[in-house]
Enzyme design. Sequence first.
Site, PDB file in Angstrom:
ATOM      1  N   TYR A  23     -12.031   7.172 -12.441  1.00 19.99           N
ATOM      2  CA  TYR A  23     -12.150   5.863 -11.784  1.00 19.99           C
ATOM      3  C   TYR A  23     -12.771   4.851 -12.743  1.00 19.99           C
ATOM      4  O   TYR A  23     -12.227   3.775 -12.970  1.00 19.99           O
ATOM      5  CB  TYR A  23     -13.010   6.013 -10.543  1.00 19.99           C
ATOM      6  CG  TYR A  23     -13.178   4.763  -9.713  1.00 19.99           C
ATOM      7  CD1 TYR A  23     -12.113   4.213  -9.011  1.00 19.99           C
ATOM      8  CD2 TYR A  23     -14.422   4.138  -9.598  1.00 19.99           C
ATOM      9  CE1 TYR A  23     -12.277   3.077  -8.223  1.00 19.99           C
ATOM     10  CE2 TYR A  23     -14.601   3.009  -8.805  1.00 19.99           C
ATOM     11  CZ  TYR A  23     -13.525   2.486  -8.118  1.00 19.99           C
ATOM     12  OH  TYR A  23     -13.698   1.362  -7.332  1.00 19.99           O
ATOM     13  N   ASP A  25       0.869  -1.182   0.000  1.00 18.74           N
ATOM     14  CA  ASP A  25       0.000   0.000   0.000  1.00 18.74           C
ATOM     15  C   ASP A  25       0.901   1.226   0.000  1.00 18.74           C
ATOM     16  O   ASP A  25       1.991   1.178   0.592  1.00 18.74           O
ATOM     17  CB  ASP A  25      -0.878  -0.008   1.277  1.00 18.74           C
ATOM     18  CG  ASP A  25      -2.163   0.784   1.110  1.00 18.74           C
ATOM     19  OD1 ASP A  25      -2.070   2.003   0.880  1.00 18.74           O
ATOM     20  OD2 ASP A  25      -3.247   0.196   1.216  1.00 18.74           O
ATOM     21  N   ALA A  55      -9.736  -6.035  -8.735  1.00 20.61           N
ATOM     22  CA  ALA A  55     -10.959  -5.443  -8.195  1.00 20.61           C
ATOM     23  C   ALA A  55     -11.531  -4.481  -9.221  1.00 20.61           C
ATOM     24  O   ALA A  55     -11.008  -3.387  -9.423  1.00 20.61           O
ATOM     25  CB  ALA A  55     -10.651  -4.707  -6.899  1.00 20.61           C
ATOM     26  N   THR A 102     -20.160  -1.599  -0.889  1.00 16.44           N
ATOM     27  CA  THR A 102     -19.839  -2.487   0.229  1.00 16.44           C
ATOM     28  C   THR A 102     -19.587  -1.635   1.468  1.00 16.44           C
ATOM     29  O   THR A 102     -19.086  -0.516   1.355  1.00 16.44           O
ATOM     30  CB  THR A 102     -18.591  -3.312  -0.119  1.00 16.44           C
ATOM     31  OG1 THR A 102     -18.836  -4.004  -1.342  1.00 16.44           O
ATOM     32  CG2 THR A 102     -18.268  -4.330   0.965  1.00 16.44           C
TER      33      THR A 102
END
Length: 328
Positions: free
Chosen positions: A148, A34, A117, A178
């Site tokens: 995005y 990350d 993802a 989510t």
Amino acid sequence: MKKERVLITGAAGFLGSHLCDRFIKEGYHVIGMDNLITGDLRNIEHLFGLAEFEFYNHDVSKFVHVPGELKYILHFASPASPIDYLKIPIQTLKVGSLGTHNLLGLAMAKKARILVASTSEVYGDPTVHPQTEEYWGNVNPVGPRGVYDEAKRFQEAMTMAYHTYHGLETRIVRIFNTYGPRMRLNDGRVLPAFMGQALRGEDLTVFGDGSQTRSFCYVDDLVEGIYRLLLSNCADPVNIGNPMEITIAQFAEEIIKLTGTNQKVIYQPLPIDDPKQRQPNIDKAKFILGWEPKISRQEGLRITWEYFRSLPKERLYEEAHHRDFNAN
Ligand code: UDP
């Protein structure tokens, strides 16, 4: 016995951190990566003492090197909230495109299977409802969400090209809204926004007239679906989400009831290109993975509320942070 090794990018984020937990529980050695622009080390600090976890602070838009073998790669690094796209649009584009390319290359080198993802945002503001995987979408490439949506669409195309051209083992999950513990309170998304407002004693901000719909999936259900997809033999995109659809106005009422706040709803302008409706068709996941969500919204919201309520008070007032802010 030597554990199989998994690389999870976006490991300090909401979904990435839950995936780290799951893969450690399943007996893997997890390498978390990350760059901490939107991720938060507090989401994985409980893993730092474990021999089966290691962490690399790295931006996957740049060349990615990981020593040793890898069985799986899960690419979950990306800003994921509309206000993030506005603040760091170029990094959002880069991690979905260049980052994906780097990780596909790494998967080739390691002979690893890679799961990327993707998102319900590939459907844009959908004209087909509910959304099946066959629907091609309705995306504005130059709108605020385009950075995005188009990065994720490119990601899918690139991943599929590596699959067909190189024979790489690839999986694509299209994730719908989510929620759950470890969402960033200040990330601008509707659930942390409402719960944060309830905790601070502020009114709940509904954008537009609140008639737009979303379908909210609890994080444990999502992780189960992702795990099953990774182990399946399906290289085509699969929707994972909870089909229980609700308007944002109803959602605000549910949060008011759950939290017992005395505050009211106030209406603010609808952001540009905000999708009017969103609901996954999950027939494919049911059929191929034998998966469907198990946790009701009532239960999931209760667990999430307990989490936000238990945070130290000062976290309620933290500014949205974008560390290492360098948008090129
Ligand atoms: N929303 C809202 N109030 C807020 C934040 C979001 O009414 O304080 C709305 C937003 O306009 C959208 C929906 O809630 O219609 C879900 O927004 P979110 O940013 O969580 O995710 P999206 O599904 O739009 O990516």
